[in-house]
Motif scaffolding. Structure first.
Motif, mmCIF file in Angstrom:
data_model
loop_
_atom_site.group_PDB
_atom_site.id
_atom_site.type_symbol
_atom_site.label_atom_id
_atom_site.label_comp_id
_atom_site.label_asym_id
_atom_site.label_seq_id
_atom_site.Cartn_x
_atom_site.Cartn_y
_atom_site.Cartn_z
ATOM 1 N N LYS A 2 0.931 -1.107 -0.104
ATOM 2 C CA LYS A 2 0.214 0.072 0.027
ATOM 3 C C LYS A 2 0.889 1.322 0.020
ATOM 4 O O LYS A 2 2.063 1.062 0.462
ATOM 5 N N PHE A 3 0.356 2.246 -0.398
ATOM 6 C CA PHE A 3 1.132 3.713 -0.453
ATOM 7 C C PHE A 3 1.718 3.882 1.239
ATOM 8 O O PHE A 3 2.499 4.541 1.151
ATOM 9 N N GLU A 4 0.576 3.532 2.042
ATOM 10 C CA GLU A 4 0.946 4.002 3.376
ATOM 11 C C GLU A 4 2.500 2.929 3.584
ATOM 12 O O GLU A 4 3.238 3.704 4.706
ATOM 13 N N ASP A 5 2.623 2.064 3.227
ATOM 14 C CA ASP A 5 3.837 1.390 3.543
ATOM 15 C C ASP A 5 5.113 2.068 2.801
ATOM 16 O O ASP A 5 5.997 1.328 3.125
ATOM 17 N N TYR A 6 4.866 2.772 2.066
ATOM 18 C CA TYR A 6 6.204 3.386 1.563
ATOM 19 C C TYR A 6 6.831 4.407 2.289
ATOM 20 O O TYR A 6 6.182 4.969 3.162
ATOM 21 N N ASN A 7 8.221 4.794 2.006
ATOM 22 C CA ASN A 7 9.125 5.324 2.695
ATOM 23 C C ASN A 7 8.949 6.909 2.326
ATOM 24 O O ASN A 7 9.936 7.383 2.243
ATOM 25 N N PHE A 8 7.764 7.264 1.946
ATOM 26 C CA PHE A 8 7.740 8.681 1.305
ATOM 27 C C PHE A 8 7.437 9.667 2.718
ATOM 28 O O PHE A 8 7.128 9.117 3.921
ATOM 29 N N SER A 9 7.525 10.850 2.677
ATOM 30 C CA SER A 9 7.133 11.946 3.371
ATOM 31 C C SER A 9 5.772 11.733 3.740
ATOM 32 O O SER A 9 5.199 11.668 3.001
ATOM 33 N N GLU A 10 5.498 12.266 4.948
ATOM 34 C CA GLU A 10 4.071 12.412 5.288
ATOM 35 C C GLU A 10 3.117 13.286 4.582
ATOM 36 O O GLU A 10 2.319 13.274 4.079
ATOM 37 N N TYR A 29 3.859 0.997 -9.174
ATOM 38 C CA TYR A 29 4.893 -0.226 -8.300
ATOM 39 C C TYR A 29 6.116 -0.363 -8.692
ATOM 40 O O TYR A 29 7.135 -0.372 -8.236
ATOM 41 N N LYS A 30 6.158 -0.312 -10.222
ATOM 42 C CA LYS A 30 7.476 -0.873 -10.775
ATOM 43 C C LYS A 30 8.337 0.454 -11.183
ATOM 44 O O LYS A 30 9.598 0.272 -11.033
ATOM 45 N N THR A 31 7.734 1.597 -11.262
ATOM 46 C CA THR A 31 8.646 2.652 -11.794
ATOM 47 C C THR A 31 9.174 3.439 -10.574
ATOM 48 O O THR A 31 10.137 4.162 -10.676
ATOM 49 N N ILE A 32 8.202 3.745 -9.735
ATOM 50 C CA ILE A 32 8.540 4.773 -8.675
ATOM 51 C C ILE A 32 9.963 4.405 -7.780
ATOM 52 O O ILE A 32 10.914 5.265 -7.892
#
Ligand code: ADP
Ligand code: MG
Length: 414
Positions: A2-10, A29-32
């Motif tokens: 899920k997007f929640e699990d990504y290491n992105f900034s809040e 999912y594949k390119t980011i």
């Protein structure tokens, strides 16, 4: 994942949530991860699969992280090149939404409107520029767009951008960009030749291709109706009257034909609007807005609107005329069935358009299923039209005249 699990900034995650995106699509999912790493990427995925956010999310995330650490430094850091004005507006809207909680600023420039307000905005300082080539190169040559800090270049609808005759300009542009930079290509279609051209602009790109065998969106049911040129309007009338609450985009071969279809529909009391490159940009924008809101349900367009446009709830795409460039079949029918939606496309194919049909079927690697109809069924559609007989004649004359002038123009071109 899920997007929640990504290491992105809040900040970025919040905006993704606000858009209602929970899970990344396949192409996202594949390119980011590769884009975040700074690699060059050639990404091919079907229409409506979220390619915009696939590049927008990592570009914003990276700029946001840098900006948090440094004070604001002037200069554009990323350029997204797109083929049409409507697409520039639309993609900027996605950037604005995704960057809403950050200090990352995006802006779009395109032709057909005054330059000065665009220049003023550029001078205030922006981070991401979404641009159509003509206006962009103008502003570069006048010194209003500086290229020395750009580290990301995106070509959306990449095959078209490289094909538009802009390849020389794009090569020139690249010469002026910093050595260390990232180049990203996104499209639903690409052929070998253009792929080679794309590769010639980058070193070691990561190639990500999803469902390459059938470029037509899996969310679109598409079918062919054998109908002669002069009868097409009756078939359109029947389809529209059969689904009065549905939204339709109808593609014609020329601007003149687009306007003619609007008139033909008016004769049978169906409201339609046309959009094409002869219309003022302000009109084009309001026509698009009305169609988006559903105030207009029938939009008659040329291929200028075949690429990238993301309008929710378009139920039907009609190829009133078969596309002359086979890849545009994929793009046109891709205006429906976006995201998780499903869509239906019908192509009106006359006997003289059969060669175009063959090219399309070769490109997509399969036959388009035919809507079977016996002679009586066909006749009934023509006879039951609300158009009166006298109108017919004038319309036929119009159509014939236009056909002749089209053939003349084509001969001249040759
Ligand atoms: P493409 O460029 O691949 O044709 P777009 O980027 O225009 O597709 O996106 C198509 C639609 O899918 C848009 O309406 C967009 O808001 C939606 N979308 C994109 N990513 C997601 C996601 N992860 N979850 C749900 N919807 C999404
Ligand atoms: Mg797109």
């Amino acid at each position: 994942m899920k997007f929640e699990d990504y290491n992105f900034s809040e900040e970025v995650k919040m905006s993704i949530g606000k858009l209602g995106f929970k899970k990344p699509t396949d192409i996202q999912y594949k390119t980011i991860p590769h884009i975040l790493k700074g690699e060059d990427v050639l990404a091919i995925a079907q229409t409506g699969t979220g390619k915009t956010a696939a590049f927008a999310i990592p570009i914003i995330e990276k700029l946001h992280t840098i900006k948090k650490q440094q004070s604001r430094k002037d200069g554009i850091k990323a350029i997204i090149m797109v083929p049409t004005r409507e697409l520039a507006i639309q993609i900027n809207e996605v950037f604005v939404e995704l960057a809403g909680n950050t200090r990352v600023r995006s802006f779009s420039v395109f032709g057909g409107v005054e330059q000065d307000p665009q220049i003023q905005k550029l001078e205030k300082g922006i981070d991401i520029l979404i641009a159509t080539p003509g206006r962009m190169f103008d502003l570069v040559s006048q010194g209003f767009i500086k290229l020395n800090r750009i580290n990301t270049l995106v070509l959306d609808e990449a095959d078209h951008m490289l094909n538009l005759g802009f390849i020389k300009d794009i090569r020139d542009l690249i010469k002026h960009l910093p050595q260390k930079r990232q180049t990203l290509f996104f499209s639903a279609t690409i052929d070998q030749e253009i792929k080679k051209l794309a590769y010639s602009l980058v070193t070691n790109p990561i190639r990500i291709q999803i469902s390459p065998k059938d470029p037509v969106s899996k969310n679109v049911d598409h079918a062919l109706v054998n109908v002669e040129m002069d009868d097409k309007r009756f078939f359109l009338e029947r389809l529209v009257k059969g689904s009065p609450d549905s939204k339709f985009i109808v593609f014609t071969r020329t601007k003149v034909r687009a306007d003619r279809v609007v008139k033909a529909m008016e004769r049978v009391e169906i409201h339609a609007e046309s959009i094409h490159s002869d219309r003022e940009q302000t009109d084009r924008n309001s026509i698009m807005d009305r169609f988006k809101k559903g105030e207009t349900k029938l939009l008659i367009a040329t291929d200028i609107s075949s690429r990238g446009i993301d309008i929710p709830n378009v139920d039907y795409v009609i190829n009133y005329d078969m596309p002359e460039q086979s890849e545009n079949y994929v793009h046109r029918v891709g205006r429906t069935g976006r995201g998780r939606e499903r869509g239906q496309a019908f192509s009106f194919c006359s006997s003289q358009e059969k060669p175009l049909l063959n090219e399309i079927e070769e490109l997509i690697g399969k036959k388009i299923p035919i809507v079977e109809m016996d002679r009586d069924g066909y006749k009934e559609i023509v006879v039951q039209s609300n158009e009166t007989h006298s109108d017919w004649k004038s319309l036929m004359r119009d159509m014939e005249e236009e056909e002749i002038s089209y053939k003349k123009r084509k001969r001249k071109k040759k």
